[in-house]
Design an enzyme around this catalytic site. Structure first.
Site, PDB file in Angstrom:
ATOM      1  N   SER A 195       4.087   2.519   8.201  1.00  0.00           N
ATOM      2  CA  SER A 195       3.744   1.474   7.233  1.00  0.00           C
ATOM      3  C   SER A 195       4.975   1.012   6.468  1.00  0.00           C
ATOM      4  O   SER A 195       5.803   1.820   6.044  1.00  0.00           O
ATOM      5  CB  SER A 195       2.717   2.004   6.225  1.00  0.00           C
ATOM      6  N   ASP A 210      -0.137  -7.604   1.510  1.00  0.00           N
ATOM      7  CA  ASP A 210       0.385  -6.240   1.590  1.00  0.00           C
ATOM      8  C   ASP A 210       1.902  -6.271   1.745  1.00  0.00           C
ATOM      9  O   ASP A 210       2.460  -6.011   2.813  1.00  0.00           O
ATOM     10  CB  ASP A 210      -0.275  -5.506   2.766  1.00  0.00           C
ATOM     11  N   HIS A 249       0.821  -1.215   0.000  1.00  0.00           N
ATOM     12  CA  HIS A 249       0.000   0.000   0.000  1.00  0.00           C
ATOM     13  C   HIS A 249       0.855   1.265   0.000  1.00  0.00           C
ATOM     14  O   HIS A 249       0.324   2.379  -0.095  1.00  0.00           O
ATOM     15  CB  HIS A 249      -1.015  -0.014   1.162  1.00  0.00           C
TER      16      HIS A 249
END
Length: 223
Positions: free
Chosen positions: A173, A79, A35
């Site tokens: 992230s 992911d 992402h």
């Protein structure tokens, strides 16, 4: 301590203020979350304070971002992304690779692992200039199944004690969940308000894809 996590990478994007974490897994590859895909990506290695140009920093453009082909932006399944760097990193005491798990490694509830990043320290709070680290406890899968719609324990790990406020957050992230000197997970997603637990991609599940993908790019000679 500055540069005590020499595998850490900062992933930035041209024309954008957003950023992600990542980690060096081969001299020419950084691993992060799918992402985090964006335009004109650049990786900074050897950083501690990202607001200054430290002499230890190596800034390398991303030649080829390779998100997992089955990444789902709704559920955050798969992911994971590999970033092929334009040239090899120069390894030294401030820039090093981190080991990936073996297929027999087990990450069990109660284990305490570390997460580092430059992400926000809370809602509407700017991320720190200097790399921060937190120790987080692996949770039983049920803790995420109760709280998070799309959690899947086959390829995700539930991380962070719900009775504490410590967790990864915006900007973290793509950073690594490090357990016993190996990167076992990747910061993926969690509660929008930053309440633990959060969901991490289970690297072990993706080893065949990782090895297959990196094999396509043989290490070049010295740059």
């Amino acid at each position: 301590m500055p540069h005590s996590r020499p595998y850490m990478a900062l992933v930035t994007f041209k024309f954008s203020n957003r950023y992600c974490g990542g980690f060096l897994v081969r001299e020419d590859f950084v691993m992060t979350a799918a992402h985090c895909l964006g335009r004109s990506m650049t990786v900074t290695l050897g950083a501690h304070n990202i607001k200054v140009n430290e002499c230890t920093q190596q800034v390398i453009p991303v030649e080829t971002p390779i998100p997992h082909p089955k990444y789902n932006s709704t559920t955050y399944a798969n992911d994971i992304m590999l970033l092929k760097l334009k040239h090899k990193a120069k390894l030294n005491c401030n820039v090093r690779t981190i080991c990936l798990p073996s297929k027999t490694d087990k990450v069990k509830p109660g284990m305490v692992c570390s997460v580092a990043g430059w992400g926000s320290l809370g809602v509407n709070i700017e991320g720190p200039a200097k790399l921060r680290e937190v120790q987080l406890e692996i949770q039983r899968d049920i803790e995420c199944i109760w709280r998070i719609t799309y959690y899947n324990n086959a390829f995700q790990i539930c991380v962070g004690d719900p009775t504490k406020i410590q967790t990864s957050f915006h900007g973290d992230s793509g950073g690594p969940l490090v357990c016993g000197h190996k990167a076992q997970g990747i910061v993926s997603f969690g509660d929008l308000g930053g309440t633990p637990p959060a969901v991490y991609t289970k690297i072990k599940y993706f080893l065949p894809w990782i090895n297959r993908t990196m094999k396509r790019f043989n290490l070049r000679g010295p740059d």
